[in-house]
Design a protein around this motif. Structure first.
Motif, PDB file in Angstrom:
ATOM      1  N   VAL A 106     -47.609 -31.355 -29.505  1.00 15.39           N
ATOM      2  CA  VAL A 106     -48.974 -31.889 -29.558  1.00 15.39           C
ATOM      3  C   VAL A 106     -49.695 -31.485 -28.277  1.00 15.39           C
ATOM      4  CG1 VAL A 106     -48.201 -34.133 -28.679  1.00 15.39           C
ATOM      5  CG2 VAL A 106     -50.404 -33.951 -29.824  1.00 15.39           C
ATOM      6  N   GLY A 107     -50.861 -30.866 -28.444  1.00 14.25           N
ATOM      7  CA  GLY A 107     -51.658 -30.485 -27.290  1.00 14.25           C
ATOM      8  C   GLY A 107     -50.959 -29.583 -26.306  1.00 14.25           C
ATOM      9  N   GLY A 108     -50.029 -28.754 -26.778  1.00 10.62           N
ATOM     10  CA  GLY A 108     -49.320 -27.838 -25.897  1.00 10.62           C
ATOM     11  C   GLY A 108     -48.082 -28.410 -25.254  1.00 10.62           C
ATOM     12  N   VAL A 109     -47.718 -29.641 -25.580  1.00  9.27           N
ATOM     13  CA  VAL A 109     -46.529 -30.283 -25.020  1.00  9.27           C
ATOM     14  C   VAL A 109     -45.501 -30.492 -26.118  1.00  9.27           C
ATOM     15  CG1 VAL A 109     -45.627 -32.311 -23.817  1.00  9.27           C
ATOM     16  CG2 VAL A 109     -47.917 -31.467 -23.283  1.00  9.27           C
ATOM     17  N   ARG A 110     -44.263 -30.150 -25.818  1.00 10.92           N
ATOM     18  CA  ARG A 110     -43.154 -30.421 -26.723  1.00 10.92           C
ATOM     19  C   ARG A 110     -42.566 -31.770 -26.351  1.00 10.92           C
ATOM     20  NH1 ARG A 110     -41.910 -29.448 -31.790  1.00 10.92           N
ATOM     21  NH2 ARG A 110     -39.678 -29.525 -32.216  1.00 10.92           N
ATOM     22  N   VAL A 111     -42.724 -32.756 -27.223  1.00  6.75           N
ATOM     23  CA  VAL A 111     -42.316 -34.132 -26.943  1.00  6.75           C
ATOM     24  C   VAL A 111     -41.142 -34.508 -27.840  1.00  6.75           C
ATOM     25  CG1 VAL A 111     -43.013 -36.551 -26.925  1.00  6.75           C
ATOM     26  CG2 VAL A 111     -44.670 -34.773 -26.312  1.00  6.75           C
ATOM     27  N   TRP A 112     -40.109 -35.071 -27.243  1.00 13.76           N
ATOM     28  CA  TRP A 112     -38.980 -35.626 -27.989  1.00 13.76           C
ATOM     29  C   TRP A 112     -38.921 -37.128 -27.750  1.00 13.76           C
ATOM     30  CZ3 TRP A 112     -35.742 -33.516 -31.507  1.00 13.76           C
ATOM     31  CH2 TRP A 112     -35.735 -32.119 -31.622  1.00 13.76           C
ATOM     32  N   SER A 113     -38.960 -37.901 -28.822  1.00 15.96           N
ATOM     33  CA  SER A 113     -38.715 -39.341 -28.747  1.00 15.96           C
ATOM     34  C   SER A 113     -37.234 -39.557 -29.023  1.00 15.96           C
ATOM     35  CB  SER A 113     -39.561 -40.085 -29.780  1.00 15.96           C
ATOM     36  OG  SER A 113     -39.295 -41.471 -29.743  1.00 15.96           O
ATOM     37  N   LEU A 114     -36.523 -40.110 -28.037  1.00 16.09           N
ATOM     38  CA  LEU A 114     -35.065 -40.192 -28.098  1.00 16.09           C
ATOM     39  C   LEU A 114     -34.571 -41.632 -27.952  1.00 16.09           C
ATOM     40  CD1 LEU A 114     -34.239 -37.223 -25.688  1.00 16.09           C
ATOM     41  CD2 LEU A 114     -34.324 -37.144 -28.195  1.00 16.09           C
ATOM     42  N   TYR A 115     -33.612 -41.956 -28.799  1.00 14.52           N
ATOM     43  CA  TYR A 115     -32.918 -43.241 -28.688  1.00 14.52           C
ATOM     44  C   TYR A 115     -31.446 -42.928 -28.489  1.00 14.52           C
ATOM     45  CZ  TYR A 115     -31.374 -47.986 -29.893  1.00 14.52           C
ATOM     46  OH  TYR A 115     -30.807 -49.235 -29.872  1.00 14.52           O
ATOM     47  N   VAL A 116     -31.050 -42.826 -27.221  1.00 21.58           N
ATOM     48  CA  VAL A 116     -29.683 -42.446 -26.871  1.00 21.58           C
ATOM     49  C   VAL A 116     -28.717 -43.528 -27.337  1.00 21.58           C
ATOM     50  CG1 VAL A 116     -28.122 -41.932 -24.950  1.00 21.58           C
ATOM     51  CG2 VAL A 116     -30.482 -41.074 -24.920  1.00 21.58           C
ATOM     52  N   PRO A 117     -27.568 -43.156 -27.899  1.00 21.10           N
ATOM     53  CA  PRO A 117     -26.597 -44.172 -28.321  1.00 21.10           C
ATOM     54  C   PRO A 117     -26.264 -45.158 -27.207  1.00 21.10           C
ATOM     55  CG  PRO A 117     -25.938 -42.015 -29.117  1.00 21.10           C
ATOM     56  CD  PRO A 117     -27.114 -41.794 -28.215  1.00 21.10           C
ATOM     57  N   ASN A 118     -26.010 -46.400 -27.588  1.00 19.46           N
ATOM     58  CA  ASN A 118     -25.743 -47.475 -26.635  1.00 19.46           C
ATOM     59  C   ASN A 118     -24.407 -47.311 -25.926  1.00 19.46           C
ATOM     60  OD1 ASN A 118     -24.328 -50.277 -26.188  1.00 19.46           O
ATOM     61  ND2 ASN A 118     -26.522 -50.700 -26.034  1.00 19.46           N
ATOM     62  N   GLY A 119     -23.388 -46.928 -26.667  1.00 18.64           N
ATOM     63  CA  GLY A 119     -22.054 -46.805 -26.101  1.00 18.64           C
ATOM     64  C   GLY A 119     -21.158 -47.994 -26.371  1.00 18.64           C
ATOM     65  N   ARG A 120     -21.771 -49.174 -26.500  1.00 15.24           N
ATOM     66  CA  ARG A 120     -21.088 -50.422 -26.884  1.00 15.24           C
ATOM     67  C   ARG A 120     -20.127 -50.936 -25.831  1.00 15.24           C
ATOM     68  NH1 ARG A 120     -20.069 -48.886 -33.295  1.00 15.24           N
ATOM     69  NH2 ARG A 120     -22.305 -48.667 -33.784  1.00 15.24           N
ATOM     70  N   ALA A 121     -19.072 -50.194 -25.524  1.00 10.79           N
ATOM     71  CA  ALA A 121     -18.099 -50.637 -24.516  1.00 10.79           C
ATOM     72  C   ALA A 121     -17.326 -49.433 -24.024  1.00 10.79           C
ATOM     73  CB  ALA A 121     -17.134 -51.675 -25.105  1.00 10.79           C
ATOM     74  N   LEU A 122     -16.869 -49.494 -22.777  1.00  9.84           N
ATOM     75  CA  LEU A 122     -16.060 -48.403 -22.252  1.00  9.84           C
ATOM     76  C   LEU A 122     -14.816 -48.230 -23.111  1.00  9.84           C
ATOM     77  CD1 LEU A 122     -16.252 -49.080 -18.391  1.00  9.84           C
ATOM     78  CD2 LEU A 122     -17.756 -47.682 -19.816  1.00  9.84           C
ATOM     79  N   GLY A 123     -14.542 -47.007 -23.509  1.00 12.74           N
ATOM     80  CA  GLY A 123     -13.383 -46.727 -24.346  1.00 12.74           C
ATOM     81  C   GLY A 123     -13.643 -46.843 -25.826  1.00 12.74           C
ATOM     82  N   ASP A 124     -14.773 -47.390 -26.215  1.00 14.66           N
ATOM     83  CA  ASP A 124     -15.131 -47.490 -27.638  1.00 14.66           C
ATOM     84  C   ASP A 124     -15.470 -46.094 -28.165  1.00 14.66           C
ATOM     85  OD1 ASP A 124     -17.235 -47.896 -29.928  1.00 14.66           O
ATOM     86  OD2 ASP A 124     -16.346 -49.869 -29.659  1.00 14.66           O
ATOM     87  N   PRO A 125     -15.197 -45.792 -29.444  1.00 15.88           N
ATOM     88  CA  PRO A 125     -15.591 -44.496 -30.000  1.00 15.88           C
ATOM     89  C   PRO A 125     -17.079 -44.203 -29.821  1.00 15.88           C
ATOM     90  CG  PRO A 125     -14.078 -45.591 -31.493  1.00 15.88           C
ATOM     91  CD  PRO A 125     -14.394 -46.568 -30.410  1.00 15.88           C
ATOM     92  N   HIS A 126     -17.891 -45.253 -29.843  1.00 15.27           N
ATOM     93  CA  HIS A 126     -19.335 -45.060 -29.674  1.00 15.27           C
ATOM     94  C   HIS A 126     -19.671 -44.594 -28.259  1.00 15.27           C
ATOM     95  CE1 HIS A 126     -23.675 -46.117 -30.270  1.00 15.27           C
ATOM     96  NE2 HIS A 126     -23.366 -45.800 -31.512  1.00 15.27           N
ATOM     97  N   TYR A 127     -18.838 -44.973 -27.290  1.00 15.69           N
ATOM     98  CA  TYR A 127     -19.040 -44.535 -25.910  1.00 15.69           C
ATOM     99  C   TYR A 127     -18.824 -43.028 -25.799  1.00 15.69           C
ATOM    100  CZ  TYR A 127     -18.127 -44.110 -20.854  1.00 15.69           C
ATOM    101  OH  TYR A 127     -18.130 -43.730 -19.533  1.00 15.69           O
ATOM    102  N   TYR A 128     -17.759 -42.542 -26.431  1.00 14.37           N
ATOM    103  CA  TYR A 128     -17.493 -41.102 -26.384  1.00 14.37           C
ATOM    104  C   TYR A 128     -18.517 -40.328 -27.197  1.00 14.37           C
ATOM    105  CZ  TYR A 128     -13.203 -42.751 -24.289  1.00 14.37           C
ATOM    106  OH  TYR A 128     -12.313 -43.366 -23.460  1.00 14.37           O
TER     107      TYR A 128
END
Length: 281
Positions: A106-128
């Protein structure tokens, strides 16, 4: 251009508040995260009535991202190259992609709206998964700016990382025992900066949080986190003329647990400079 990012924590529950903010603050481009609805359930009419074009990406009541803009959005993508997927008890490279990224020009700018995964807990599959997701994002940035080092590229949204100790005011989040502050997560954030991005808000607002948990009076006690960012390429960062963290949006009736982060940009440049992207004011 006035660009904002906001984890709205359900766009349908807060649509009036979100649109009111965008209109009142003269926002030109609003990147939203955690819209919590399918694309067809997004309240397009409210935004369109206020003069916005909208692109939304969501699959269910979880996650979801969107971009609203005063000007038309082009070259829309709902995943960056190499973005990994995730599903509980699913292993392998073919895991389904979640609705965590939407990019548009938009208007010459490449914009990414990002929702990075939470991770949940250290060692959780979601963390990796989170670390893999961030690694793929870093590779995308490196490749993209390698091809076009003068591109005005902005990665904005909820990164679910507090990059420094000063960004963590929540006493329950202790390094070594929790996500968001672990060394691998902070190293992944630093890798994005090493790939050619800059936190364009911090130089203007060195301190301040963008998220406060609903529990344990975190907001009145100001026990928050700075996890929402606007990261820009050199060309984007050079055009930033101002920034704001709208802390007051955490107050009032049914607020999101995050607040908007806003930057003002001037990318028009001298009239005789044909190499800089033109952008609406």
């Amino acid at each position: 251009m006035r660009l904002a990012t906001w984890n709205v924590n359900s766009v349908r529950a807060r649509v009036d508040r979100i649109v009111d903010f965008a209109v009142r603050e003269h926002i030109d481009v609003l990147a939203m995260q955690e819209i919590k609805c399918k694309a067809e359930q997004f309240p397009f009419e409210a935004f369109e009535d206020a003069g916005f074009h909208v692109e939304a990406h969501g699959f269910s009541q979880w996650n979801g991202v969107a971009i609203a803009s005063r000007e038309p959005l082009t070259d829309v993508q709902t995943a960056f190259p190499g973005m990994p997927g995730f599903a509980k008890d699913h292993e392998g490279p073919d895991a389904p992609l979640e609705a965590r990224a939407i990019g548009a020009t938009v208007g010459g700018v490449r914009v990414w709206s990002l929702y990075v995964p939470n991770g949940r807990a250290l060692g959780d599959p979601h963390y990796y998964y989170k670390l893999e997701w961030l690694s793929a994002l870093q590779q995308y940035v490196q490749d993209e700016l390698g091809r076009n080092p003068d591109e005005a590229l902005a990665l904005v949204g909820d990164f679910n990382i507090a990059p420094t100790d000063a960004d963590n005011g929540d006493p329950t989040i202790v390094q070594g025992f929790a996500t968001h502050v672990s060394p691998p997560e902070r190293e992944a954030f630093a890798a994005l900066e090493a790939a050619g991005l800059q936190d364009v808000v911090r130089p203007r607002i060195p301190t301040g949080f963008t998220y406060w948990d609903y529990k344990q009076l975190r907001f009145p006690r100001n026990e928050g986190l700075r996890i929402d960012f606007i990261l820009g390429s050199h060309s984007f960062a050079a055009a930033v003329t101002g920034a704001a963290i709208h802390r007051e949006e955490r107050k009032g009736k049914a607020p999101s647990d995050h607040v908007p982060v806003v930057v003002d940009l001037d990318l028009t440049g001298p009239e005789d400079d044909d190499d800089r992207p033109m952008i609406f004011g």
